[in-house]
Scaffold this motif. Structure first.
Motif, PDB file in Angstrom:
ATOM      1  N   GLU A  96       0.930  -1.247  -0.060  1.00 47.56           N
ATOM      2  CA  GLU A  96       0.133  -0.019   0.093  1.00 47.56           C
ATOM      3  C   GLU A  96       0.812   1.098   0.093  1.00 47.56           C
ATOM      4  O   GLU A  96       0.552   2.206  -0.725  1.00 47.56           O
ATOM      5  CB  GLU A  96      -0.855   0.044   1.209  1.00 47.56           C
ATOM      6  CG  GLU A  96      -2.075  -0.875   0.933  1.00 47.56           C
ATOM      7  CD  GLU A  96      -3.008  -1.090   2.481  1.00 47.56           C
ATOM      8  OE1 GLU A  96      -2.436  -0.717   3.416  1.00 47.56           O
ATOM      9  OE2 GLU A  96      -4.332  -1.340   2.122  1.00 47.56           O
ATOM     10  N   GLY A  97       2.065   1.193   0.790  1.00 49.01           N
ATOM     11  CA  GLY A  97       2.822   2.216   0.795  1.00 49.01           C
ATOM     12  C   GLY A  97       3.659   2.506  -0.777  1.00 49.01           C
ATOM     13  O   GLY A  97       3.542   3.601  -0.835  1.00 49.01           O
ATOM     14  N   ARG A  98       3.650   1.523  -1.387  1.00 46.31           N
ATOM     15  CA  ARG A  98       4.340   1.768  -2.559  1.00 46.31           C
ATOM     16  C   ARG A  98       3.442   2.165  -3.640  1.00 46.31           C
ATOM     17  O   ARG A  98       3.893   3.038  -4.443  1.00 46.31           O
ATOM     18  CB  ARG A  98       4.848   0.168  -3.117  1.00 46.31           C
ATOM     19  CG  ARG A  98       6.170  -0.134  -2.233  1.00 46.31           C
ATOM     20  CD  ARG A  98       6.478  -1.460  -2.735  1.00 46.31           C
ATOM     21  NE  ARG A  98       7.563  -1.961  -2.046  1.00 46.31           N
ATOM     22  CZ  ARG A  98       8.132  -3.232  -1.957  1.00 46.31           C
ATOM     23  NH1 ARG A  98       7.597  -4.241  -2.466  1.00 46.31           N
ATOM     24  NH2 ARG A  98       9.295  -3.271  -1.436  1.00 46.31           N
ATOM     25  N   ILE A  99       2.174   1.789  -3.260  1.00 50.28           N
ATOM     26  CA  ILE A  99       1.066   2.348  -4.353  1.00 50.28           C
ATOM     27  C   ILE A  99       0.913   3.715  -3.969  1.00 50.28           C
ATOM     28  O   ILE A  99       0.639   4.575  -5.097  1.00 50.28           O
ATOM     29  CB  ILE A  99      -0.414   1.302  -4.219  1.00 50.28           C
ATOM     30  CG1 ILE A  99      -0.149  -0.042  -4.714  1.00 50.28           C
ATOM     31  CG2 ILE A  99      -1.466   2.396  -4.737  1.00 50.28           C
ATOM     32  CD1 ILE A  99      -1.312  -0.825  -4.206  1.00 50.28           C
ATOM     33  N   SER A 100       0.661   4.208  -2.866  1.00 54.60           N
ATOM     34  CA  SER A 100       0.708   5.634  -2.453  1.00 54.60           C
ATOM     35  C   SER A 100       2.011   6.385  -3.092  1.00 54.60           C
ATOM     36  O   SER A 100       1.716   7.618  -3.573  1.00 54.60           O
ATOM     37  CB  SER A 100       0.854   5.893  -0.859  1.00 54.60           C
ATOM     38  OG  SER A 100      -0.381   5.262  -0.368  1.00 54.60           O
ATOM     39  N   CYS A 101       3.135   5.793  -3.115  1.00 52.69           N
ATOM     40  CA  CYS A 101       4.251   6.380  -3.928  1.00 52.69           C
ATOM     41  C   CYS A 101       3.864   6.722  -5.378  1.00 52.69           C
ATOM     42  O   CYS A 101       4.136   7.839  -5.792  1.00 52.69           O
ATOM     43  CB  CYS A 101       5.552   5.898  -3.712  1.00 52.69           C
ATOM     44  SG  CYS A 101       6.135   5.710  -2.022  1.00 52.69           S
TER      45      CYS A 101
ATOM     46  N   ASP B 143       1.031   6.698  -6.672  1.00 49.30           N
ATOM     47  CA  ASP B 143       0.001   7.645  -6.870  1.00 49.30           C
ATOM     48  C   ASP B 143       0.324   9.198  -6.633  1.00 49.30           C
ATOM     49  O   ASP B 143      -0.160   9.930  -7.408  1.00 49.30           O
ATOM     50  CB  ASP B 143      -1.285   7.499  -5.626  1.00 49.30           C
ATOM     51  CG  ASP B 143      -2.049   6.168  -6.034  1.00 49.30           C
ATOM     52  OD1 ASP B 143      -1.871   5.472  -7.178  1.00 49.30           O
ATOM     53  OD2 ASP B 143      -2.867   5.600  -5.203  1.00 49.30           O
ATOM     54  N   TYR B 144       1.264   9.262  -5.849  1.00 47.80           N
ATOM     55  CA  TYR B 144       1.745  10.658  -5.547  1.00 47.80           C
ATOM     56  C   TYR B 144       2.523  11.175  -7.055  1.00 47.80           C
ATOM     57  O   TYR B 144       2.382  12.211  -7.541  1.00 47.80           O
ATOM     58  CB  TYR B 144       2.836  10.687  -4.510  1.00 47.80           C
ATOM     59  CG  TYR B 144       3.378  12.056  -4.342  1.00 47.80           C
ATOM     60  CD1 TYR B 144       2.571  13.247  -3.847  1.00 47.80           C
ATOM     61  CD2 TYR B 144       4.669  12.367  -4.852  1.00 47.80           C
ATOM     62  CE1 TYR B 144       3.264  14.540  -3.910  1.00 47.80           C
ATOM     63  CE2 TYR B 144       5.484  13.568  -4.675  1.00 47.80           C
ATOM     64  CZ  TYR B 144       4.658  14.680  -4.075  1.00 47.80           C
ATOM     65  OH  TYR B 144       5.072  15.905  -3.921  1.00 47.80           O
ATOM     66  N   LEU B 145       3.488  10.199  -7.417  1.00 45.64           N
ATOM     67  CA  LEU B 145       4.119  10.501  -8.776  1.00 45.64           C
ATOM     68  C   LEU B 145       2.984  10.778 -10.112  1.00 45.64           C
ATOM     69  O   LEU B 145       3.033  11.741 -10.670  1.00 45.64           O
ATOM     70  CB  LEU B 145       5.004   9.399  -9.086  1.00 45.64           C
ATOM     71  CG  LEU B 145       5.895   9.664 -10.196  1.00 45.64           C
ATOM     72  CD1 LEU B 145       6.784  10.934 -10.162  1.00 45.64           C
ATOM     73  CD2 LEU B 145       6.860   8.432 -10.307  1.00 45.64           C
ATOM     74  N   ILE B 146       2.074  10.048 -10.068  1.00 47.61           N
ATOM     75  CA  ILE B 146       0.907  10.099 -11.051  1.00 47.61           C
ATOM     76  C   ILE B 146       0.366  11.520 -10.955  1.00 47.61           C
ATOM     77  O   ILE B 146       0.140  12.285 -11.924  1.00 47.61           O
ATOM     78  CB  ILE B 146      -0.071   8.962 -10.771  1.00 47.61           C
ATOM     79  CG1 ILE B 146       0.607   7.550 -11.488  1.00 47.61           C
ATOM     80  CG2 ILE B 146      -1.167   9.307 -11.771  1.00 47.61           C
ATOM     81  CD1 ILE B 146      -0.145   6.460 -11.020  1.00 47.61           C
ATOM     82  N   TYR B 147       0.081  11.788  -9.701  1.00 46.30           N
ATOM     83  CA  TYR B 147      -0.599  13.100  -9.400  1.00 46.30           C
ATOM     84  C   TYR B 147       0.219  14.315  -9.778  1.00 46.30           C
ATOM     85  O   TYR B 147      -0.044  15.203 -10.392  1.00 46.30           O
ATOM     86  CB  TYR B 147      -0.977  13.069  -8.009  1.00 46.30           C
ATOM     87  CG  TYR B 147      -1.265  14.563  -7.477  1.00 46.30           C
ATOM     88  CD1 TYR B 147      -2.492  15.115  -8.034  1.00 46.30           C
ATOM     89  CD2 TYR B 147      -0.352  15.388  -6.851  1.00 46.30           C
ATOM     90  CE1 TYR B 147      -3.217  16.358  -7.399  1.00 46.30           C
ATOM     91  CE2 TYR B 147      -0.957  16.780  -6.183  1.00 46.30           C
ATOM     92  CZ  TYR B 147      -2.102  17.001  -6.663  1.00 46.30           C
ATOM     93  OH  TYR B 147      -2.282  18.480  -6.125  1.00 46.30           O
ATOM     94  N   GLN B 148       1.572  14.040  -9.485  1.00 44.73           N
ATOM     95  CA  GLN B 148       2.532  15.368  -9.802  1.00 44.73           C
ATOM     96  C   GLN B 148       2.543  15.281 -11.342  1.00 44.73           C
ATOM     97  O   GLN B 148       2.961  16.509 -11.871  1.00 44.73           O
ATOM     98  CB  GLN B 148       3.761  15.014  -9.361  1.00 44.73           C
ATOM     99  CG  GLN B 148       3.681  15.066  -7.626  1.00 44.73           C
ATOM    100  CD  GLN B 148       3.449  16.505  -7.347  1.00 44.73           C
ATOM    101  OE1 GLN B 148       3.765  17.430  -7.999  1.00 44.73           O
ATOM    102  NE2 GLN B 148       2.718  16.777  -6.063  1.00 44.73           N
ATOM    103  N   ILE B 149       2.542  14.431 -12.197  1.00 46.54           N
ATOM    104  CA  ILE B 149       2.845  14.343 -13.527  1.00 46.54           C
ATOM    105  C   ILE B 149       1.507  14.810 -14.073  1.00 46.54           C
ATOM    106  O   ILE B 149       1.602  15.642 -15.188  1.00 46.54           O
ATOM    107  CB  ILE B 149       3.029  12.828 -14.086  1.00 46.54           C
ATOM    108  CG1 ILE B 149       4.555  12.288 -13.563  1.00 46.54           C
ATOM    109  CG2 ILE B 149       3.033  12.895 -15.400  1.00 46.54           C
ATOM    110  CD1 ILE B 149       4.645  11.053 -13.904  1.00 46.54           C
ATOM    111  N   LYS B 150       0.227  14.528 -13.595  1.00 42.89           N
ATOM    112  CA  LYS B 150      -0.914  14.948 -14.173  1.00 42.89           C
ATOM    113  C   LYS B 150      -1.052  16.534 -13.913  1.00 42.89           C
ATOM    114  O   LYS B 150      -1.783  17.312 -14.690  1.00 42.89           O
ATOM    115  CB  LYS B 150      -2.168  14.350 -13.686  1.00 42.89           C
ATOM    116  CG  LYS B 150      -2.211  12.863 -14.542  1.00 42.89           C
ATOM    117  CD  LYS B 150      -3.303  12.052 -13.823  1.00 42.89           C
ATOM    118  CE  LYS B 150      -3.637  10.720 -14.484  1.00 42.89           C
ATOM    119  NZ  LYS B 150      -4.751  10.109 -13.868  1.00 42.89           N
ATOM    120  N   LYS B 151      -0.642  16.863 -12.553  1.00 48.32           N
ATOM    121  CA  LYS B 151      -0.601  18.357 -12.316  1.00 48.32           C
ATOM    122  C   LYS B 151      -0.072  19.066 -13.429  1.00 48.32           C
ATOM    123  O   LYS B 151      -0.076  20.507 -13.331  1.00 48.32           O
ATOM    124  CB  LYS B 151      -0.176  18.531 -11.025  1.00 48.32           C
ATOM    125  CG  LYS B 151      -0.593  19.726 -10.190  1.00 48.32           C
ATOM    126  CD  LYS B 151      -0.362  19.787  -8.852  1.00 48.32           C
ATOM    127  CE  LYS B 151       1.206  19.876  -8.624  1.00 48.32           C
ATOM    128  NZ  LYS B 151       1.536  20.472  -7.305  1.00 48.32           N
TER     129      LYS B 151
END
Length: 73
Positions: A57-62, A64-72
């Motif tokens: 789950e921690g890895r998925i969160s990492c 997700d954060y990277l995906i969020y930053q790229i989309k932003k």
């Protein structure tokens, strides 16, 4: 555990990801009707699985954060 055949118990342990050593230890307890030891083995394996889930789950969160930053961008 009269409701499950010995083979069904072994298959369930395999399906749960138990290694041969855990299965052998469990079945030895099963044969001796040592329910407390059976439960201890199962709870220990469950705790290991849950720890792995939390790590993933921690890895998925990492990710997700990277995906969020790229989309932003």
């Amino acid at each position: 555990m009269d409701f499950l055949s010995r083979e069904a118990v072994v298959q369930n342990l395999k399906d749960a990801g138990c290694c041969a050593a855990v299965i052998d230890a469990f079945m030895a307890c099963y044969d001796e009707k040592q329910e407390g030891k059976e439960l201890a083995l199962l709870e220990k394996h469950r705790a290991c699985l849950l720890e792995r889930v939390h790590k993933e789950e921690g890895r998925i969160s990492c990710l997700d954060y990277l995906i969020y930053q790229i989309k932003k961008q």
